[in-house]
Design a protein around this motif. Structure first.
Motif, PDB file in Angstrom:
ATOM      1  N   ASP A  32      29.474  46.445  31.243  1.00  0.00           N
ATOM      2  CA  ASP A  32      30.645  47.284  31.749  1.00  0.00           C
ATOM      3  C   ASP A  32      30.841  47.443  33.260  1.00  0.00           C
ATOM      4  OD1 ASP A  32      32.624  50.246  30.238  1.00  0.00           O
ATOM      5  OD2 ASP A  32      33.172  48.482  31.491  1.00  0.00           O
ATOM      6  N   ASP A  33      30.794  46.607  34.065  1.00  0.00           N
ATOM      7  CA  ASP A  33      30.397  46.468  35.285  1.00  0.00           C
ATOM      8  C   ASP A  33      31.894  46.342  36.270  1.00  0.00           C
ATOM      9  OD1 ASP A  33      30.569  43.953  34.718  1.00  0.00           O
ATOM     10  OD2 ASP A  33      28.911  43.336  35.968  1.00  0.00           O
ATOM     11  N   MET A  34      32.804  46.530  35.522  1.00  0.00           N
ATOM     12  CA  MET A  34      34.052  46.130  36.163  1.00  0.00           C
ATOM     13  C   MET A  34      34.553  47.301  37.237  1.00  0.00           C
ATOM     14  SD  MET A  34      36.296  44.777  32.941  1.00  0.00           S
ATOM     15  CE  MET A  34      35.872  43.416  32.083  1.00  0.00           C
ATOM     16  N   HIS A 408      33.964  35.979  37.250  1.00  0.00           N
ATOM     17  CA  HIS A 408      34.412  37.196  38.021  1.00  0.00           C
ATOM     18  C   HIS A 408      35.058  38.053  37.333  1.00  0.00           C
ATOM     19  CE1 HIS A 408      37.184  39.305  41.002  1.00  0.00           C
ATOM     20  NE2 HIS A 408      36.322  39.016  41.913  1.00  0.00           N
ATOM     21  N   PHE A 409      34.668  39.399  37.441  1.00  0.00           N
ATOM     22  CA  PHE A 409      35.206  40.409  36.727  1.00  0.00           C
ATOM     23  C   PHE A 409      36.730  40.290  36.425  1.00  0.00           C
ATOM     24  CE2 PHE A 409      36.634  42.543  40.437  1.00  0.00           C
ATOM     25  CZ  PHE A 409      37.770  42.979  40.174  1.00  0.00           C
ATOM     26  N   SER A 410      37.707  39.924  37.108  1.00  0.00           N
ATOM     27  CA  SER A 410      39.039  39.711  36.880  1.00  0.00           C
ATOM     28  C   SER A 410      39.419  38.732  35.865  1.00  0.00           C
ATOM     29  CB  SER A 410      39.708  39.609  38.211  1.00  0.00           C
ATOM     30  OG  SER A 410      39.453  38.158  38.654  1.00  0.00           O
ATOM     31  N   LEU A 412      37.321  38.038  33.447  1.00  0.00           N
ATOM     32  CA  LEU A 412      36.459  38.491  32.158  1.00  0.00           C
ATOM     33  C   LEU A 412      37.687  39.454  31.646  1.00  0.00           C
ATOM     34  CD1 LEU A 412      34.224  38.424  30.247  1.00  0.00           C
ATOM     35  CD2 LEU A 412      33.375  40.149  31.378  1.00  0.00           C
ATOM     36  N   ARG A 413      38.398  40.223  32.599  1.00  0.00           N
ATOM     37  CA  ARG A 413      39.705  41.136  32.222  1.00  0.00           C
ATOM     38  C   ARG A 413      40.680  40.087  31.616  1.00  0.00           C
ATOM     39  NH1 ARG A 413      40.789  46.242  34.231  1.00  0.00           N
ATOM     40  NH2 ARG A 413      38.531  46.284  34.232  1.00  0.00           N
ATOM     41  N   GLU A 416      39.868  39.399  28.234  1.00  0.00           N
ATOM     42  CA  GLU A 416      39.936  40.771  27.257  1.00  0.00           C
ATOM     43  C   GLU A 416      41.315  41.058  27.033  1.00  0.00           C
ATOM     44  OE1 GLU A 416      39.432  45.462  27.311  1.00  0.00           O
ATOM     45  OE2 GLU A 416      38.154  44.324  28.881  1.00  0.00           O
ATOM     46  N   ARG A 431      33.078  45.192  24.612  1.00  0.00           N
ATOM     47  CA  ARG A 431      31.923  44.901  25.196  1.00  0.00           C
ATOM     48  C   ARG A 431      31.813  43.554  25.406  1.00  0.00           C
ATOM     49  NH1 ARG A 431      32.576  49.659  26.569  1.00  0.00           N
ATOM     50  NH2 ARG A 431      31.463  51.521  26.074  1.00  0.00           N
TER      51      ARG A 431
END
Length: 442
Positions: A32-34, A408-410, A412-413, A416, A431
């Protein structure tokens, strides 16, 4: 099972917050490093030698001008004794033993709680002699550390976890859903508990902080067993005039740890505060299911047919990390929509326990990649090889890729969001762990 609570106490400027942050860096989150999830907080989940615990940074023993110093010290020290499982008493090795240290030490000697004496700012061999005068506190062997340089923190952490109380197995009906009712003081938590139960089980008062303890009540509704945990309200640090409210946070964190689903209560008449975000943040970080209950909706000013829409948009904007949480507009006073609380809780608990087959997940991944291919980074493109679900409560997924550094977090978002669009998972955090193909799950 609730984690042990470790309270850090001591005078201002002895290095409590530095120690707090240094220990926090020992645990690296991989799930959870977003951006947007990190919040300013006075708590920290930490881990040492397979022991998980929650640290509370007390912010220092604060003295208002004109206050009685010893009385203030005594109040905070006594509360720390009552609420924590282990107390870390931080003193300043450079400043030496002070009268204030001696007053706190006198009180700590009378508690049955384990006290670990940490002499901070011992950052050189020449400073090691500074610890010996602290034997005068009568709190056992002082441990010389340097929080800023991370010296001897291992010895300190060894002493902390060795002092944890023995773990007793908690008997819990697997079919029973535990609910923690959380929120700032005076948002109507106790009134909501009483309304859900249909009887006055909890004292209700207009005075913030009336509820000091977390109270468990078992009940059954429509064939489903529930445990309802009413908790002490949490108030923003700057508003705390009674030191006891600072430590009521500890009880609420324990309740969240023990819960399956959290009722995050917000006062409609006051709107969303920074403290609301912090309280909700702990529930999110703990992987709990969340239902947002906007209470006192019966007295919301200027209400019209679009008020709920506007308030929900504000909630989503202010508490962005809880986009997944359902919102219920209710009134504990009148009973408006309170009957829907247990329905939503049961639904969220089911969402938390949902499992998706690997074959189905990978079909979703293929469709997502075809619609929105992973972006290039320095001439290389991320390749998603497959995804599998490895846990529930909260649902956990491992995404295997060609190079985890390219994720990249974006993106992964994005994955999700596609997962939620297809299968719901309403009310529960998800998670994700990104791994290279050759890495095996531990």
């Amino acid at each position: 099972m609730s984690k042990p609570i470790v309270a850090i106490v001591g005078r201002p400027n002895v290095g409590k917050s530095t120690l707090f942050n240094r220990i926090g860096q020992k645990r690296v989150s991989i799930v959870d490093d977003m951006p947007g999830v990190t919040r300013d907080r006075i708590y920290l989940d930490a881990q040492w030698l397979q022991h998980e615990f929650t640290m509370i940074d007390t912010g220092g023993i604060e003295f208002d001008e004109g206050s009685h110093i010893l009385a203030s010290m005594r109040q905070q020290a006594v509360i720390a004794m009552e609420e924590a499982d282990v107390i870390v008493f931080v003193v300043d090795g450079r400043a030496g033993l002070t009268a204030s240290d001696e007053e706190v030490g006198k009180l700590l000697r009378g508690t049955k709680k384990p006290v670990i004496l940490a002499v901070n700012k011992v950052d050189s061999p020449q400073r090691e002699m500074d610890i010996y005068e602290f034997y005068n506190l009568g709190l056992g062997d002082p441990i010389g550390i340097s929080a800023s340089n991370a010296l001897n923190l291992g010895d300190l952490l060894d002493a902390i976890v060795a002092a944890f109380p023995a773990v007793e197995a908690e008997e819990k009906d697997e079919d029973e859903i535990s609910i923690a009712v959380i929120g700032r003081p005076n948002v109507g938590k106790s009134s909501m508990v009483n309304r859900i139960l249909g009887e006055d089980r909890v004292i209700v008062s207009d005075i913030p902080g009336t509820t000091r303890d977390a109270i468990d009540t078992h009940f059954t509704k429509d064939g489903t067993k529930f445990t309802l945990i009413d908790t002490a309200g949490m108030r923003r640090r700057g508003k705390i005039e009674e030191a006891v409210e600072r430590y009521s946070v500890m009880r609420s964190l324990r309740a969240i740890d023990r819960a399956d689903v959290v009722l995050m209560m917000i006062d409609a008449s006051e709107g969303i505060s920074e403290q609301d975000k912090k309280i909700a943040g702990y529930a999110h970080d703990s992987g709990k299911g969340v239902v947002i209950v906007v209470n006192k909706w019966d007295i919301y000013p200027g209400k019209d047919d679009k008020s709920t829409l506007r308030f929900t948009e504000e909630l989503r904007d202010e508490i962005g990390f809880l986009q997944y949480a359902p919102v219920l507009y209710a009134s504990a006073l009148t009973g408006q929509r309170v009957n829907r609380v247990t329905e939503l809780v049961k639904y969220v608990a089911e969402q938390q326990s949902m499992r998706i087959k690997t074959s189905v997940l990978n079909e979703l991944i293929r469709d997502a990649v075809s619609v929105n291919p992973p972006p290039m980074h320095k001439g290389r493109q991320l390749k998603i090889l497959f995804m599998t679900q490895t846990g529930i409560c909260p649902p956990k997924f491992i995404v295997f890729v060609n190079d985890a550094n390219l994720m990249h977090f974006s993106y992964l978002r994005f994955l999700e969001n596609r997962l939620r669009e297809s299968y719901g998972f309403e009310g529960t955090p998800l998670r994700f762990v990104v791994r290279n193909r050759e890495e095996k799950e531990e």
